[in-house]
Design a protein around this motif. Structure first.
Motif, PDB file in Angstrom:
ATOM      1  N   ARG A  88       0.861  -1.612  -0.065  1.00 21.17           N
ATOM      2  CA  ARG A  88       0.230   0.424  -0.467  1.00 21.17           C
ATOM      3  C   ARG A  88       1.397   1.293   0.057  1.00 21.17           C
ATOM      4  O   ARG A  88       0.391   1.994  -1.089  1.00 21.17           O
ATOM      5  N   ARG A  89       1.758   1.328   1.190  1.00 21.42           N
ATOM      6  CA  ARG A  89       3.286   2.349   0.328  1.00 21.42           C
ATOM      7  C   ARG A  89       3.643   2.499  -0.523  1.00 21.42           C
ATOM      8  O   ARG A  89       3.204   4.211  -0.606  1.00 21.42           O
ATOM      9  N   LEU A  92       0.696   4.123  -2.738  1.00 20.91           N
ATOM     10  CA  LEU A  92       0.149   5.243  -2.201  1.00 20.91           C
ATOM     11  C   LEU A  92       1.567   6.697  -2.912  1.00 20.91           C
ATOM     12  O   LEU A  92       0.914   7.369  -3.095  1.00 20.91           O
ATOM     13  N   ASP A  96       1.083   9.780  -5.490  1.00 21.64           N
ATOM     14  CA  ASP A  96       2.141  11.108  -4.727  1.00 21.64           C
ATOM     15  C   ASP A  96       2.469  11.950  -5.511  1.00 21.64           C
ATOM     16  O   ASP A  96       2.912  13.109  -5.939  1.00 21.64           O
ATOM     17  N   ALA A 135      -7.905   1.172   6.151  1.00 25.13           N
ATOM     18  CA  ALA A 135      -6.400   2.416   6.682  1.00 25.13           C
ATOM     19  C   ALA A 135      -5.717   1.580   7.831  1.00 25.13           C
ATOM     20  O   ALA A 135      -5.570   0.720   8.558  1.00 25.13           O
ATOM     21  N   SER A 148      -8.277   5.055  12.917  1.00 22.08           N
ATOM     22  CA  SER A 148      -7.908   5.997  12.410  1.00 22.08           C
ATOM     23  C   SER A 148      -9.058   6.921  12.606  1.00 22.08           C
ATOM     24  O   SER A 148     -10.487   5.820  12.162  1.00 22.08           O
ATOM     25  N   VAL A 200      -8.259  15.439   3.741  1.00 26.18           N
ATOM     26  CA  VAL A 200      -7.811  14.573   3.218  1.00 26.18           C
ATOM     27  C   VAL A 200      -6.689  15.525   2.403  1.00 26.18           C
ATOM     28  O   VAL A 200      -7.402  16.499   2.432  1.00 26.18           O
ATOM     29  N   SER A 201      -5.400  15.082   1.546  1.00 27.42           N
ATOM     30  CA  SER A 201      -5.035  16.328   1.718  1.00 27.42           C
ATOM     31  C   SER A 201      -4.651  15.945  -0.053  1.00 27.42           C
ATOM     32  O   SER A 201      -4.267  17.236  -1.148  1.00 27.42           O
ATOM     33  N   GLN A 205      -6.108  10.399  -1.527  1.00 27.53           N
ATOM     34  CA  GLN A 205      -5.996  10.072  -0.241  1.00 27.53           C
ATOM     35  C   GLN A 205      -8.126  10.103  -0.144  1.00 27.53           C
ATOM     36  O   GLN A 205      -8.175   8.944   0.457  1.00 27.53           O
ATOM     37  N   LEU A 208      -9.486   7.163  -1.881  1.00 25.21           N
ATOM     38  CA  LEU A 208      -9.118   5.135  -1.139  1.00 25.21           C
ATOM     39  C   LEU A 208     -10.171   5.344   0.557  1.00 25.21           C
ATOM     40  O   LEU A 208     -10.337   4.646   0.940  1.00 25.21           O
ATOM     41  N   ALA A 209     -10.158   7.019   1.040  1.00 21.44           N
ATOM     42  CA  ALA A 209     -11.159   7.069   2.308  1.00 21.44           C
ATOM     43  C   ALA A 209     -12.491   6.057   1.739  1.00 21.44           C
ATOM     44  O   ALA A 209     -13.152   5.988   2.123  1.00 21.44           O
TER      45      ALA A 209
END
Length: 227
Positions: A88-89, A92, A96, A135, A148, A200-201, A205, A208-209
């Motif tokens: 996942r990292r 992401l 990004d 998450a 979270s 979220v930024s 994000q 994904l949410a």
């Protein structure tokens, strides 16, 4: 006619991708690169290139270095990661850095064609299992994991929910505007409000949410109670 490029150092894998594209996207042309330098050279020489499928294990680029290099040299060029890494990292981080999608190498042929068609239409593609993955929990200063906080979907208006549902499908602003019969600038305004309300930024994000919530059910419940 679309022009794609696959950058992977395994000839057999490039041949497999070529076969899939020939069968599923017969009007497309495929360029092949076995290294990052090859990919950069092809990208510089081919102005009509529509999409790059980039492996993370090229001999002259480690991890996301290849993506960084392509984005720096050709910021106009859509690049999707095609990799066996499904962390996942990593996904992401790739998004990004500007990747337009992430396709696991284990993706079945039919789903791969769907993903490529979606990317060529200017949409974002993420594997469905990643979208559904919960998450990562937060960790307190004492080292204790805590859940979270859930996004505040109830604060979104009905139209913002509709826009977020479109985003979660990978639809572009243009496609969402057409589906909802609103201006593309209005979609952008809704997206900004969604990001602010959910805390979220970025779009990734928010997507994904959204994958962790039943937004369609929430919207249907609202619309049903208003009648």
């Amino acid at each position: 006619m679309h022009t794609l490029m696959v950058a992977d150092d395994h000839p057999l894998f490039r041949e497999a991708i070529a076969a899939v594209i020939e069968a599923g996207l017969p009007d497309s042309r495929l360029l092949e690169a076995e290294s990052l330098n090859d990919a950069l050279r092809h990208a510089g020489a081919c102005a009509e290139l529509d999409l790059v499928l980039l492996d993370l294990g090229l001999p002259d680029a480690s991890g996301l270095e290849g993506l960084r290099a392509l984005r720096a040299a050709h910021p106009w060029l859509p690049v999707a990661i095609l990799s066996a890494d499904q962390e996942r990292r990593t996904i992401l981080d790739a998004l990004d850095l500007g990747a337009v999608g992430y396709i696991p190498k284990s993706t079945p042929r039919r789903d791969l064609i769907t993903a490529l068609a979606q990317l060529l239409e200017g949409q974002v593609y993420l594997p469905s299992d990643i979208m559904r993955r919960p998450a990562v929990p937060c960790t307190s200063p004492a080292g204790v994991e805590t859940p979270s906080p859930g996004p505040r979907f109830t604060e979104l208006t009905d139209k913002q929910l509709e826009v977020l549902i479109g985003l979660s499908r990978g639809a572009s602003n243009k496609v969402i505007a057409r589906e909802l019969d609103i201006a593309e600038t209005t979609v952008k305004t809704h997206v900004s409000a969604i990001l602010r309300k959910l805390g979220v930024s970025g779009r990734v994000q928010a997507i994904l949410a959204a994958g962790e919530a039943d937004l369609a059910a929430l919207l249907a419940e609202r619309q049903g109670s208003s009648r």
